[in-house]
Write a protein that holds these residues in place. Sequence first.
Motif, PDB file in Angstrom:
ATOM      1  N   GLN A 316       0.967  -1.305   0.184  1.00 33.70           N
ATOM      2  CA  GLN A 316       0.022  -0.008   0.006  1.00 33.70           C
ATOM      3  C   GLN A 316       0.826   1.352  -0.031  1.00 33.70           C
ATOM      4  O   GLN A 316       0.368   2.180  -0.597  1.00 33.70           O
ATOM      5  N   GLN A 320       0.735   3.828  -3.046  1.00 33.64           N
ATOM      6  CA  GLN A 320       0.419   5.235  -2.741  1.00 33.64           C
ATOM      7  C   GLN A 320       1.318   6.287  -2.989  1.00 33.64           C
ATOM      8  O   GLN A 320       1.060   7.447  -3.688  1.00 33.64           O
ATOM      9  N   TYR A 343       1.040   8.680   4.273  1.00 39.26           N
ATOM     10  CA  TYR A 343       0.581   7.329   4.065  1.00 39.26           C
ATOM     11  C   TYR A 343      -0.883   7.220   4.701  1.00 39.26           C
ATOM     12  O   TYR A 343      -1.050   7.606   5.848  1.00 39.26           O
ATOM     13  N   LYS A 346      -4.544   1.556   5.760  1.00 33.92           N
ATOM     14  CA  LYS A 346      -5.665   0.976   5.758  1.00 33.92           C
ATOM     15  C   LYS A 346      -5.826  -0.306   6.557  1.00 33.92           C
ATOM     16  O   LYS A 346      -6.963  -1.008   6.511  1.00 33.92           O
TER      17      LYS A 346
END
Length: 424
Positions: A316, A320, A343, A346
């Motif tokens: 992730q 991103q 960041y 999630k």
Amino acid sequence: MKKVLIIGGGFAGLNLAKKLSKSSGHEVILVDQHNYHFFPPLLYQVATAFIEPSNISYPFRKLFQQKGIRFFMGKLEEIFPKEKKILTDNGELNYDVLVLGMGAETNYFGNNEISKYALPMKTIEDAVEMRNHILLQLEKAVRAREFDEKIRLSNIVIAGGGPTGVELAGMMAEMGRNILSKDYPEANFKMGKIFLIDGLDTLLAPMSKKSQGEAIKVLRDLGVEVLLGTLVEGYDGRNVALSDGTMIESATLIWASGVMGRSVKGVPNDQIGKGRRILVDENNKIEGLDDVYVIGDQCLQLTDKKFPNGHPQLAQVAIQQGSLLGENLIGSVQGKTMKPFIYNDKGSMAIISKFKAVVDLPKGFFKGFFAWLVWLFIHIIPIAGFRNKVKLAFNWLWSFLTNDPTLRLIIRPGIKDLNNDDGG
Ligand SMILES: Cc1cc2nc3c(=O)[nH]c(=O)nc-3n(C[C@H](O)[C@H](O)[C@H](O)COP(=O)(O)OP(=O)(O)OC[C@H]3O[C@@H](n4cnc5c(N)ncnc54)[C@H](O)[C@@H]3O)c2cc1C
């Protein structure tokens, strides 16, 4: 048109390339040593012969059809920031903007003996080699005459109790239960054990206490020997030496214990940080170099308030960072100021065994069958190509229903030397 060279087509590089492909102000060339993108979180299923390598990999040239992104197959050897050019094993390329997204490699912490004999788990080649090695040891174990030798050949030691070590141990323990007696009826002996060893006093260290406890319990119930607070200190191909003085006889040591950023000749030494990651500012740029950026596992960014020691090396983060840098590069052509990277965590998850997983969300934890279903769903979405998603879903369904996938093939590279020196 600004010519952007992206080195590495992992999560970070690929997301950047896709973003930039929508810009008319950029010419995008993605350079990778392989001609395919792959999905590391499912490597352990390739290594345990549960799914095929092609289920989790996809050719760049097919991905880029009609997207305006060019692909160059080559291994980066050096960068020359003053001349704005790079050298690969297939020639030189120049750039206006250079982005490094080459990920991380296995860290053996300077132990040459372990690096020589242990099996790493970073690439498709590593996973296929592991599959071959384990299947070959089982064939040898069946033929061996001495009981101790049978045990040594079928023992598996995994160093590193992060998600990769946990997932491998769980999958191997399930296979031991469901498949070995069917595949090796002549064996007529008790196979060796699976050892999962970590220097910390827990597994899944970055996850919540609840996830850690669940992983230890489920693996121990499956018969995995979980040894905590213990380091693997040596391995000569036969004996694994542990920090408490114990020796485990094993023909297989899997090293899932550490990573370090890939090194790049031409990056100044004072820009290399902890874990050999390249230091970058809040826009992922290397300070002091013009137009050179680093994204994903390879970089260390200390500017995000919630992550003062740098971000975790996770998919992730890479996705991103790739996307934001794409937006920023497009914006900068239009005279906009770049946005700093922050960041958006999630949550994290790990599969432990069939039907059992753990999920940590920013506001909670859940486990068991539902967590396992969520894990499968989340891991099928980013797989490149619709056909790959369907094939993977079918393979999972078949393998989980039958407990008996049919991929236990020992396929090794050919030995014919074609003496091909034309760059092939
Ligand atoms: C076994 C395993 C399991 C994982 N499980 C999870 C998980 O469950 N969840 C999670 O979030 N993260 C997981 N990760 C971490 C995650 O895969 C990484 O954080 C992510 O892949 C980083 O993306 P990246 O683009 O920075 O690098 P990578 O995805 O590693 O891509 C690097 C690319 O650079 C290319 N490259 C390298 N060197 C060169 C060179 N010299 N020249 C040209 N090209 C080069 C490589 O071929 C590769 O395509 C796992 C990693 C591994 C190894």
